[in-house]
Motif scaffolding. Sequence first.
Motif, PDB file in Angstrom:
ATOM      1  N   ILE A   1       7.842  59.774 147.560  1.00 39.26           N
ATOM      2  CA  ILE A   1       7.547  59.181 146.256  1.00 39.26           C
ATOM      3  C   ILE A   1       6.062  58.842 146.141  1.00 39.26           C
TER       4      ILE A   1
ATOM      5  N   ALA B   1      14.424  61.307 145.927  1.00 33.99           N
ATOM      6  CA  ALA B   1      13.039  61.082 145.504  1.00 33.99           C
ATOM      7  C   ALA B   1      12.717  61.671 144.137  1.00 33.99           C
TER       8      ALA B   1
ATOM      9  N   TYR C   1      12.571  59.250 141.194  1.00 29.77           N
ATOM     10  CA  TYR C   1      11.552  58.219 141.362  1.00 29.77           C
ATOM     11  C   TYR C   1      10.150  58.813 141.335  1.00 29.77           C
ATOM     12  N   ILE C   2       9.994  60.038 141.840  1.00 24.32           N
ATOM     13  CA  ILE C   2       8.687  60.702 141.754  1.00 24.32           C
ATOM     14  C   ILE C   2       8.282  60.849 140.293  1.00 24.32           C
TER      15      ILE C   2
END
Length: 319
Positions: free
Chosen positions: A114, A190, A193-194
């Motif tokens: 992230i 991820a 959220y990335i």
Amino acid sequence: MGARTVRRLLSKIGALLLTLFLSSVVIFSAVLLTPGDPVVALAGGVRPTPEMIDAIREQYQLDQPVWVQYLSWVGSVLTGDLGTSFVYKTEVIDLIAPRFGITFLLVIYTLVLIVVFGVGSGILAAVRRGRVEQAVLVGTSLGVAMPTFVVAIVLIWIFGRVLGWFPVYGPGEGLLDNLYHLTLPAVSLAVLYIAYISRITRGAVVAQLSSEHVETARVRGIPPSRIFRRHVFLNASPQLLSVAGTTIASLFAVAAIAEHAFGLGGIGVLLTEAAARKDLPVVQTLSLMLVALFVVLNAMVDVVIAIIDPDSARPRRDA
């Protein structure tokens, strides 16, 4: 550290303790109010007789008033006694300890992805306007729109079944093998959220790039790299850090999706199984642990922000 910062930290500590107390009450009450009777789990799959039900309730203090049960539970937790699982008949700490390690490693691995790709792509989109920015925005829009379990299925099919590059089941043995097995689960967690962190980073950096103190620094002839480090990224960091605590804590909560999809057997899987089987000590302990992680991490982020930027609540006037 000034008096204002100290007061702010003391206020945060007080709010933390109050939040933990209220959370413990809510968790204890919610678990008791869920459908199903824990006596069934305690009976070991045998249809209990009325005498057996009475004996079990007395043994586990389920016949006591709710407030007595709550005080007994809190007292035990504060002394380090997390109780015994109704289903597994072992100490709750012995159930959690071996599973927490793999979940913790998964969260750390995911967090690295992230930070590298989320913050990196956000900065790239902010400083490279035009096609690069549009590509990042399109990519983050897709990332936000894709649920974690869908990403997990796609990764399993492409990189596990078709290409065969990564294993798709189990946590592996040893650190390097763990990381190899956790690559696809970490990526599946991820992606969302990335995309989220990338958008937050881009917005914060763009706002700082157009701020007055950055323009003043440019006029003064300060090198662009120094301007970015000291005036752009540093001033944007409180906003990024404020999101970091929530992100890390939520990763522990949603890790169960990846753990189920890839057969990792972490604390997320244990929590869902315990909830389904009415294993009260396990559910209460894990729920309180997740809430405590969320509250403590956010409090730590507030402390860091107060240290690196005590006046973050006020507009900066320096260049």
